[in-house]
Design a protein around this motif. Structure first.
Motif, short mmCIF file in Angstrom:
data_model
loop_
_atom_site.label_atom_id
_atom_site.label_comp_id
_atom_site.label_asym_id
_atom_site.label_seq_id
_atom_site.Cartn_x
_atom_site.Cartn_y
_atom_site.Cartn_z
N SER A 6 -38.32 103.27 -54.62
CA SER A 6 -37.41 104.11 -53.87
C SER A 6 -36.77 103.40 -52.70
O SER A 6 -37.36 102.51 -52.10
CB SER A 6 -38.15 105.35 -53.36
OG SER A 6 -37.30 106.14 -52.55
N PHE A 8 -35.60 105.36 -50.14
CA PHE A 8 -35.55 106.41 -49.13
C PHE A 8 -36.26 105.97 -47.86
O PHE A 8 -37.46 105.74 -47.85
CB PHE A 8 -36.21 107.69 -49.67
CG PHE A 8 -36.21 108.83 -48.68
CD1 PHE A 8 -35.02 109.35 -48.21
CD2 PHE A 8 -37.40 109.38 -48.23
CE1 PHE A 8 -35.00 110.40 -47.30
CE2 PHE A 8 -37.40 110.43 -47.33
CZ PHE A 8 -36.20 110.94 -46.86
N SER A 263 -43.27 112.27 -53.56
CA SER A 263 -43.49 111.49 -52.34
C SER A 263 -44.98 111.27 -52.08
O SER A 263 -45.79 112.18 -52.29
CB SER A 263 -42.86 112.23 -51.14
OG SER A 263 -43.23 111.59 -49.94
N GLU A 288 -40.42 108.04 -60.03
CA GLU A 288 -40.09 107.40 -58.77
C GLU A 288 -40.97 107.98 -57.68
O GLU A 288 -41.05 109.21 -57.52
CB GLU A 288 -38.62 107.60 -58.41
CG GLU A 288 -38.24 106.98 -57.07
CD GLU A 288 -36.74 106.89 -56.86
OE1 GLU A 288 -36.31 106.75 -55.71
OE2 GLU A 288 -36.00 106.97 -57.87
N THR A 290 -41.74 107.90 -53.51
CA THR A 290 -41.23 107.50 -52.20
C THR A 290 -42.39 107.46 -51.21
O THR A 290 -43.40 108.14 -51.40
CB THR A 290 -40.17 108.50 -51.70
OG1 THR A 290 -40.79 109.78 -51.54
CG2 THR A 290 -39.02 108.62 -52.68
N PHE A 298 -37.31 115.41 -48.20
CA PHE A 298 -36.43 114.24 -48.36
C PHE A 298 -35.24 114.29 -47.41
O PHE A 298 -34.12 113.95 -47.76
CB PHE A 298 -35.99 114.08 -49.82
CG PHE A 298 -37.14 113.92 -50.76
CD1 PHE A 298 -37.74 112.69 -50.94
CD2 PHE A 298 -37.66 115.01 -51.45
CE1 PHE A 298 -38.83 112.53 -51.79
CE2 PHE A 298 -38.74 114.87 -52.30
CZ PHE A 298 -39.33 113.63 -52.47
#
Length: 327
Positions: A6, A8, A263, A288, A290, A298
């Protein structure tokens, strides 16, 4: 090996999972003007679908999380972003979540994919879209993944892919995680909402004998499952429900491009909700993770213009992996 790294990277305060989770739901101001369509189900109930249309050949079906609705901030922000990219959207309000109680004793649960299948078939039969994409958040993400996996051999060719966010794909360990002290405020909020609905159902259906003392004392999801989910939906036990409703066993069966974003600081999720092995062994299931983002958060900063990482990530997956043209 479709496991993504990621990009982010939020600002300091938003590196707190709790802060990120709460900020989107409490402090973001998102609104959307929907066109509501009520459809009658095979079992003489109704489901409310909220459309936001821009004359597209592609429709995105959005499914919200536990006790959410089409008004949930993550649903509204995704709807508005996808509309600007030329895609029609429709939010599937789970039974009893549209602002009006449904007609039957049963509402919804984490694995009730027969409702997803009914809605998808309704959209296919009554609308002339070339492409349909499924997007689910939290409980709605579990429904999305389970549906795509269990229908892998029969899914319509118009269903081009799926995207899911903050999903407790292993319900047993997810419930255990959510019941820890760190999540006390979230748990109390969920339980309060669910207890009220169960009491309302008991009042409408006298044949449903719920122990109101046990309901009032319930401090775990398992307590409510014993009182409502298990008897109403025909499970043998909470453990039977957890096993049958969890999406994780279906990930290996997925045959269309499907993304899961979870996450690491999502306090709702256990280690079993991070399916690296399943993604590594699949050509179609992408995972994915994060470092930050919380649960369905997010958010990057206090500047609204910079708070669209999740929406942009969804857009990018639709372009690159599902291969749908956007504006």
């Amino acid at each position: 090996m479709p496991v993504f790294t990621s990009d982010f990277t939020p600002t300091f305060l938003f590196k707190s999972g709790h802060f990120n989770t709460i900020y989107r739901s409490v402090f973001t101001k998102e609104h959307c003007n929907y066109q509501r369509k009520r459809i009658t189900t095979w079992d003489k109930d109704f489901i409310d679908l909220d459309f936001s249309l821009v004359s597209s050949k592609t429709l995105v079906l959005l499914i919200h999380g536990l006790e959410g609705s089409s008004q949930s901030k993550y649903i509204v922000s995704t709807t508005k972003h996808l509309n600007t990219k030329g895609l029609d959207t429709v939010c599937f309000n789970l039974r009893g979540c549209s602002g009006q109680d449904n007609l039957l004793l049963g509402t919804y649960h984490s694995g009730k994919t027969e409702d997803v299948d009914f809605v998808v078939k309704h959209l296919l039969d009554h609308y002339d879209y070339e492409n349909i994409i499924l997007i689910g958040f939290s409980l709605g993400g579990n429904l999305t993944l389970k549906y795509i996996g269990e229908q892998s051999e029969n899914i319509s060719s118009k269903i081009k892919g799926g995207i899911t966010v903050s999903v407790p794909i292993d319900i047993a360990s997810g419930e255990f995680e959510l019941e820890k002290l760190k999540n006390k405020l979230y748990l109390e909020r969920f339980l309060k909402s669910m207890k009220i609905k169960i009491l309302e159902k008991a009042a409408k259906f006298p044949e449903f004998h719920v122990d109101k003392d046990l309901l009032a004392k319930a401090t775990r999801f398992k307590h409510l499952e014993n009182l409502y989910t298990v008897p109403v939906f025909g499970f043998k036990s909470p453990e039977d429900y957890w096993e049958k409703a969890s999406a994780k066993p279906y990930l290996s069966k997925i045959k269309i491009p499907t993304l899961l974003i979870n996450s690491k600081d999502d306090t709702f999720l256990s280690d079993k909700c991070f399916p690296f092995e399943e993604a590594n062994n699949s050509k179609n299931f992408f995972f994915e993770t994060t470092n930050y983002g919380g649960h369905c958060g997010f958010i990057s900063s206090f500047y609204n213009a910079k708070n669209n990482w999740l929406e942009l990530r969804i857009e990018r997956f639709i372009k690159q992996n599902i291969q749908i043209n956007l504006l």
